[in-house]
Design a protein around this motif. Structure first.
Motif, PDB file in Angstrom:
ATOM      1  N   HIS A  77      53.711  43.986  29.399  1.00  0.00           N
ATOM      2  CA  HIS A  77      52.766  43.277  30.257  1.00  0.00           C
ATOM      3  C   HIS A  77      51.449  42.975  29.552  1.00  0.00           C
ATOM      4  O   HIS A  77      50.453  42.643  30.206  1.00  0.00           O
ATOM      5  CB  HIS A  77      52.516  44.072  31.537  1.00  0.00           C
ATOM      6  CG  HIS A  77      53.647  43.968  32.524  1.00  0.00           C
ATOM      7  ND1 HIS A  77      54.794  44.732  32.424  1.00  0.00           N
ATOM      8  CD2 HIS A  77      53.831  43.163  33.606  1.00  0.00           C
ATOM      9  CE1 HIS A  77      55.615  44.420  33.407  1.00  0.00           C
ATOM     10  NE2 HIS A  77      55.057  43.463  34.144  1.00  0.00           N
ATOM     11  N   GLU A 301      59.143  51.662  38.690  1.00  0.00           N
ATOM     12  CA  GLU A 301      58.600  50.505  37.979  1.00  0.00           C
ATOM     13  C   GLU A 301      58.162  49.400  38.928  1.00  0.00           C
ATOM     14  O   GLU A 301      57.124  48.765  38.719  1.00  0.00           O
ATOM     15  CB  GLU A 301      59.647  49.972  37.000  1.00  0.00           C
ATOM     16  CG  GLU A 301      59.249  48.722  36.273  1.00  0.00           C
ATOM     17  CD  GLU A 301      60.312  48.253  35.286  1.00  0.00           C
ATOM     18  OE1 GLU A 301      60.396  47.032  35.053  1.00  0.00           O
ATOM     19  OE2 GLU A 301      61.060  49.108  34.762  1.00  0.00           O
ATOM     20  N   TRP A 305      54.224  51.543  39.488  1.00  0.00           N
ATOM     21  CA  TRP A 305      53.604  51.154  38.228  1.00  0.00           C
ATOM     22  C   TRP A 305      52.672  49.956  38.358  1.00  0.00           C
ATOM     23  O   TRP A 305      51.641  49.898  37.676  1.00  0.00           O
ATOM     24  CB  TRP A 305      54.683  50.895  37.171  1.00  0.00           C
ATOM     25  CG  TRP A 305      55.405  52.133  36.728  1.00  0.00           C
ATOM     26  CD1 TRP A 305      55.270  53.396  37.238  1.00  0.00           C
ATOM     27  CD2 TRP A 305      56.373  52.218  35.687  1.00  0.00           C
ATOM     28  NE1 TRP A 305      56.099  54.261  36.584  1.00  0.00           N
ATOM     29  CE2 TRP A 305      56.794  53.580  35.628  1.00  0.00           C
ATOM     30  CE3 TRP A 305      56.945  51.303  34.821  1.00  0.00           C
ATOM     31  CZ2 TRP A 305      57.752  54.018  34.713  1.00  0.00           C
ATOM     32  CZ3 TRP A 305      57.899  51.731  33.906  1.00  0.00           C
ATOM     33  CH2 TRP A 305      58.288  53.079  33.856  1.00  0.00           C
ATOM     34  N   PRO A 306      52.975  48.980  39.237  1.00  0.00           N
ATOM     35  CA  PRO A 306      52.039  47.856  39.375  1.00  0.00           C
ATOM     36  C   PRO A 306      50.646  48.262  39.860  1.00  0.00           C
ATOM     37  O   PRO A 306      49.682  47.508  39.658  1.00  0.00           O
ATOM     38  CB  PRO A 306      52.735  46.944  40.387  1.00  0.00           C
ATOM     39  CG  PRO A 306      54.193  47.237  40.200  1.00  0.00           C
ATOM     40  CD  PRO A 306      54.243  48.716  39.958  1.00  0.00           C
ATOM     41  N   LEU A 309      48.940  48.909  36.650  1.00  0.00           N
ATOM     42  CA  LEU A 309      48.805  47.645  35.931  1.00  0.00           C
ATOM     43  C   LEU A 309      47.684  46.789  36.520  1.00  0.00           C
ATOM     44  O   LEU A 309      46.837  46.262  35.798  1.00  0.00           O
ATOM     45  CB  LEU A 309      50.123  46.882  35.970  1.00  0.00           C
ATOM     46  CG  LEU A 309      50.142  45.529  35.268  1.00  0.00           C
ATOM     47  CD1 LEU A 309      50.037  45.703  33.765  1.00  0.00           C
ATOM     48  CD2 LEU A 309      51.403  44.748  35.631  1.00  0.00           C
ATOM     49  N   GLY A 310      47.677  46.659  37.834  1.00  0.00           N
ATOM     50  CA  GLY A 310      46.668  45.837  38.478  1.00  0.00           C
ATOM     51  C   GLY A 310      45.259  46.370  38.263  1.00  0.00           C
ATOM     52  O   GLY A 310      44.321  45.600  38.037  1.00  0.00           O
ATOM     53  N   THR A 321      48.460  47.177  48.169  1.00  0.00           N
ATOM     54  CA  THR A 321      48.696  48.453  47.489  1.00  0.00           C
ATOM     55  C   THR A 321      49.078  49.528  48.495  1.00  0.00           C
ATOM     56  O   THR A 321      48.376  49.730  49.488  1.00  0.00           O
ATOM     57  CB  THR A 321      47.429  48.892  46.728  1.00  0.00           C
ATOM     58  OG1 THR A 321      47.105  47.905  45.749  1.00  0.00           O
ATOM     59  CG2 THR A 321      47.665  50.226  46.028  1.00  0.00           C
TER      60      THR A 321
END
Length: 333
Positions: A77, A301, A305-306, A309-310, A321
């Motif tokens: 990413h 994932e 996980w986002p 990442l965000g 979220t």
């Protein structure tokens, strides 16, 4: 352990597949050799902005290899990524662990510090983000160069003060970590956790500090073989205030270590960082349990996980979220 120096990372070879981690060896300021792995892109970002690099700080006595899938995912990413082992663990384990004098302070002041300096040097001009799992969030505050960090994401980050353990689990945890662990550590010269299937074998300084942890972490080092004077202890605590990076501290409701009290206790040291404490129930992502470790399992994932990442990408929580915000503090609130 790989023998390249920090300036000789094999990632410099043009024939290497950038999607695969490459071993790297670093040297802490006391000469200790640390082993780790690096994922590095060959090309700059298409839009010309500097590509960020992320350092992943492991939980106590968890090998850095445990975070490979998560690091590779961040690499896909857009991040360059670094994982490493603290002294005494995994790629950084000496031949004679019983002879190693090492504590959580060493893991932060020397080991994480060495990785931060390496990232600043080897990834010059790139923003440095940090993901800290459990004690990996705590050691961020100990590093003198933590001012280099852009953003921080933590999972279950705390420093294992026994009063913060989940009430339902506290008796068993007190027996395990405050009776069995120090007793075996004194017998063997290190904590032979691997024989018990609990975690990696652990340096005695880490195990004994954990077993006698105080409400203020610096007071743990008032009376011990690695005791610090009052001024030194105050300097340790004040170092956390040097960090200016915003922190998203996540915790899950079925983590007996990462309770609200434990996470908030640690966040209280980062007085010059904007902090958000996000608490997630397993049901919010459709599972029965997450616990202290599973966030980094690849089965999360798509769901968990986002969140990391965000935050690393924007410094903000996405509207959808999962979880609820326990606390949100501006610097010096």
């Amino acid at each position: 352990m790989h023998t390249h120096t920090s300036e000789e990372s094999s990632t410099a070879d043009k024939d290497i597949d950038a999607s695969q981690p490459q071993p790297v060896a670093l040297t802490a300021d006391d000469g200790y050799r640390l082993g780790g792995f690096v994922w590095r892109h060959r090309e700059p970002l298409a839009h010309g902005a500097p590509r960020p690099v992320v350092i992943i700080n492991a939980a106590t006595s968890v090998r850095c290899r445990y975070y490979f899938r998560f690091a590779a995912w961040l690499h896909r990413h857009g991040w360059d990524a670094i994982v490493y082992d603290y002294r005494g663990i995994g790629e950084s384990r000496p031949a004679n662990l019983a002879a190693l004098e090492a504590s959580w302070l060493d893991w932060g002041e020397r080991d994480f510090e060495a990785v931060l300096r390496y990232a600043h040097r080897a990834f010059s001009g790139q923003p440095i983000d940090v993901v800290g799992h459990s004690i990996g969030g705590f050691v961020i505050g100990l590093a003198p160069s933590n001012t280099l960090i852009r953003r921080v994401f933590t999972m279950g980050a705390q420093y294992a003060h026994w009063r913060d353990y989940a009430r339902r689990s506290r008796p068993a945890m007190l027996w395990k970590w405050h009776v069995v662990m120090p007793a075996l550590t004194r017998l063997y010269g290190y904590f032979p956790a691997g024989r018990l299937g609990w975690m990696e074998d652990t340096p005695r300084g880490v195990a004994l500090a954990w077993s006698r942890s105080r409400a203020r972490f610096e007071d743990t080092y008032r009376h011990s073989p690695i005791a610090r004077g009052q001024a030194q202890r105050q300097a340790l605590a004040s170092r956390f205030a040097a960090l200016r990076a915003p922190i998203l501290a996540t915790s899950v409701t079925d983590d007996a270590f990462g309770t609200v009290a434990a996470v908030e206790r640690l966040l209280g040291y980062f007085t010059r960082s904007d902090t958000i404490h996000l608490r997630i129930t397993p049901a919010a992502v459709g599972v029965e349990s997450i616990g202290h470790f599973a966030f980094f399992h690849s089965r999360f994932e798509a769901d968990l996980w986002p969140i990391a990442l965000g935050w690393l990408r924007t410094g903000q929580l996405a509207p959808a979220t999962p979880g609820a915000i326990v606390s949100s503090h501006g610097a010096l609130d």
